[in-house]
Write an enzyme that holds these catalytic residues in place. Structure first.
Site, PDB file in Angstrom:
ATOM      1  N   ASP B  89       0.862  -1.175   0.000  1.00 20.14           N
ATOM      2  CA  ASP B  89       0.000   0.000   0.000  1.00 20.14           C
ATOM      3  C   ASP B  89       0.903   1.233   0.000  1.00 20.14           C
ATOM      4  OD1 ASP B  89       0.998   0.150   2.525  1.00 20.14           O
ATOM      5  OD2 ASP B  89      -0.930   0.127   3.550  1.00 20.14           O
ATOM      6  N   ASP B 271      -8.457  -7.081  -0.225  1.00 16.17           N
ATOM      7  CA  ASP B 271      -7.569  -7.402   0.892  1.00 16.17           C
ATOM      8  C   ASP B 271      -8.301  -6.999   2.151  1.00 16.17           C
ATOM      9  OD1 ASP B 271      -6.951  -4.353   0.679  1.00 16.17           O
ATOM     10  OD2 ASP B 271      -6.005  -4.975   2.547  1.00 16.17           O
ATOM     11  N   CYS B 309     -12.854 -29.500   5.139  1.00 16.58           N
ATOM     12  CA  CYS B 309     -11.886 -28.444   4.840  1.00 16.58           C
ATOM     13  C   CYS B 309     -10.480 -29.055   4.791  1.00 16.58           C
ATOM     14  CB  CYS B 309     -11.971 -27.338   5.886  1.00 16.58           C
ATOM     15  SG  CYS B 309     -10.681 -26.088   5.721  1.00 16.58           S
ATOM     16  N   CYS B 311      -7.595 -27.349   4.985  1.00 10.78           N
ATOM     17  CA  CYS B 311      -6.565 -26.428   5.492  1.00 10.78           C
ATOM     18  C   CYS B 311      -5.673 -27.152   6.498  1.00 10.78           C
ATOM     19  CB  CYS B 311      -7.217 -25.192   6.117  1.00 10.78           C
ATOM     20  SG  CYS B 311      -7.681 -25.406   7.851  1.00 10.78           S
ATOM     21  N   CYS B 314      -7.653 -27.923   9.832  1.00 10.35           N
ATOM     22  CA  CYS B 314      -8.752 -28.901   9.762  1.00 10.35           C
ATOM     23  C   CYS B 314      -8.294 -30.294   9.374  1.00 10.35           C
ATOM     24  CB  CYS B 314      -9.821 -28.424   8.789  1.00 10.35           C
ATOM     25  SG  CYS B 314     -10.739 -26.995   9.402  1.00 10.35           S
ATOM     26  N   HIS B 340      -6.631 -21.386   8.994  1.00 11.20           N
ATOM     27  CA  HIS B 340      -7.960 -21.803   8.521  1.00 11.20           C
ATOM     28  C   HIS B 340      -8.686 -20.648   7.838  1.00 11.20           C
ATOM     29  CE1 HIS B 340     -11.929 -23.590   8.253  1.00 11.20           C
ATOM     30  NE2 HIS B 340     -12.369 -22.420   8.676  1.00 11.20           N
TER      31      HIS B 340
END
Lengths: 376, 376
Positions: B89, B271, B309, B311, B314, B340
């Protein structure tokens, strides 16, 4: 279940078979107090840093989340998702170091929880029951850990009581291992030698506990204020009176130098919070001594913590980056340092095992100590 | 460098080629403020959670460790070890939200560092120089982000100045990209539309910046206090006046619902700190709504955060274990929740892309919003 593969002087290269797999000794247990290694390290990470045994704290898990809850969920292995061995301490050390107002009686200890202040009673039977609920691979006997500077009369009384407690621990574990709904019916029991820095009390106690044919023997109450020389002296005096054909565990020790010296005196199990605690403070171990990554001189240092190290931190990240993370209070900095330090300890244990196998332990130890003391 | 692969209503399925690889849009950038994603998440982890672009903050890196240091070490990609795109940014938002006493002048902004209080000046040229030192893939133009409730006169003046600053940003970046020792000579520049909640100021500004042929266009100053309806209205009014054949980036937004609605209005870059910040507080996203893992009802819940899931949390750990970690203040709890949540966002973007490709975006969006609002 335990056998010695090789001896080199007093140094033992052993192997312990457990219901959760076989481990190679000498080994360093990685401390995950509350069912997690501090510094955001998961059990999935432990597979990458050569961890053989995870160690959790009975006292902490008893007060939060509760051992009954963990039993209901299938035991600590299932809870934290780790299928290799877990050792749980007895809770005794934390009762004496963390808990509030406490009263020691023959039956056990009355104390207040450090989390919410509620009154708790823990004696040998309770400690065994909690550890059975956790279903660890190895349980530690419930003992009192008297101060290294306690007077002789106090220590003698304490050790006598700890011996009586040990008998009760053994009986209770036998009973628990025989119950239908016990998760780990093969839980092992290690006894703990105490006696502060009184040679004769240590030796007498070592002889008495050796007769109980336990699965392993620990030395407790060391590295709690006495000098390194006093500790090495106690090992010199006491270890020969513990069974050589059982694991020999020096609790809560210590620096790489402490471990190298203790192996040379017949110890083959270790645990210590140093690598994780130091890591969280940016102090990292290398073969050329410890670095403080907060030091300005690492600001532009694009080398890994240690050249050639294969840990998850060194394989990717630089001292400069990790230093920045630590200074910016990014948790990632702590995680990387903890992973490195545990890997360093676990790798040193690997080197120790190899050196004993090749009957060059003394040389290895001296070179390693020299190199670490030189810096670079 | 940017092309639209498919449109479904206003929803764009695009592709942006950069010097650090090609990304597929709509996408969600994962925020690593100080060159690390908060919650002990490393760039090596990002590869496992489908991150396409990492976003770092110019202001934070300027004050610590310093953009000149990062340049000296080879740029941000090398520093944090990430070879995919990075967006930085402009520093503007932080100057206005974090910094102490500040004075806005035509040349730029005078303010005090939030770290050590030292006086700093940042204008369009300085922001571009810092971002060029960081060598990000995409740099954002230096703008002022006026309050959503600022009066019309203030906003009009501010937007006019921001437009003048944009011209200076473009010139300065062109100059910097042409310098011999610039690390990324292909750095892209995205302009930022402002105007608070004044339709005509937004539209007028959008038209003016569109003429500058920048690499992408962002909408700033939204999700800073106005209602969701006001934000959607601003998108309805403004996006049609930004070039459709350039990336369209809604800065700092937002909830899954915000993203689903904004994609439907032609936005394809996002974002937000929500997934990482909420994760650190034990708030985790699922397709059936958000869970607060501190809730007692998860105490014995051995299911993963979300069934199915994939991830890193998980795949291995239960709600009960993560809840325990959070309550015991173990950093690992935060890390698992952050992993997650980012995976959840990045996976939702994958679904969004697929739905647009198959021209069923509106149906997908409605089903997703309905399911998330129902709980389970």
């Amino acid at each position: 279940m335990y056998r010695i593969i090789k001896k080199d002087g007093l140094a033992k290269r052993g192997e312990l078979q457990t219901v959760h797999g076989t481990v190679q000794t000498p080994l360093f247990m990685n401390v995950g107090t509350a069912a997690a290694i501090k510094g955001a390290v998961a059990t999935t990470d432990l597979l990458k840093i050569k961890t053989q045994i995870e160690l959790s704290n009975t006292y902490h898990l008893h007060v939060r989340p509760g051992d009954k809850l963990i039993k209901e969920l299938g035991g600590l292995h299932k809870f934290m998702v780790w299928d290799k061995p877990i050792l749980t301490d007895s809770g005794g050390f934390q009762v004496f170091s963390l808990a509030g107002l406490r009263k020691i009686k023959e039956e056990g200890v009355y104390f207040n929880s450090h989390v919410d202040g509620r009154k708790i009673f823990m004696g040998p039977e309770e400690s065994m029951q909690i550890q059975s609920n956790l279903a660890s691979t190895i349980a530690m006997a419930f003992d009192e850990c008297p101060s290294a500077v306690a007077d002789r009369g106090y220590v003698q009384n304490s050790v006598d009581r700890t011996f009586r407690w040990l008998g009760r621990c053994k009986d209770e574990m036998q009973r628990l291992n025989g119950l239908e709904d016990t998760i780990n019916k093969h839980q092992m029991l290690f006894g703990i030698n105490q006696g502060a820095i009184y040679d004769d009390i240590r030796v007498d106690h070592a002889k008495r506990i050796s007769e109980l044919d336990l699965d392993g023997y620990a030395l407790g109450g060391l590295a709690v204020g006495e000098s390194h020389e006093e500790m090495y002296h106690i090992l010199d005096v006491t270890v020969p009176h513990l069974p050589v054909d059982k694991p020999t565990y020096l609790m809560g020790v210590g620096t790489p130098a402490n471990i190298l010296e203790a192996v040379d005196r017949g110890v083959d199990f270790f645990d210590c919070v140093y690598p994780s605690r130091n890591g969280r403070h940016g102090h990292v171990y290398t073969n050329y001594g410890k670095l403080n990554l907060f030091n300005q001189k690492y600001e532009k240092d694009m080398r890994p913590i240690e050249e050639g190290c294969q840990c998850p931190a060194c394989r990717t990240y630089s001292r400069a980056y990790i230093r920045h993370l630590l200074k910016a209070k990014e948790m990632l900095g702590m995680r990387l340092c903890v992973l490195h330090n545990l890997y360093f300890y676990n790798t040193m244990m690997e080197e120790i095992r190899e050196a004993i196998e090749q009957e060059r332990y003394r040389t290895y130890k001296e070179e390693k100590l020299y190199r670490m003391s030189q810096g670079k």
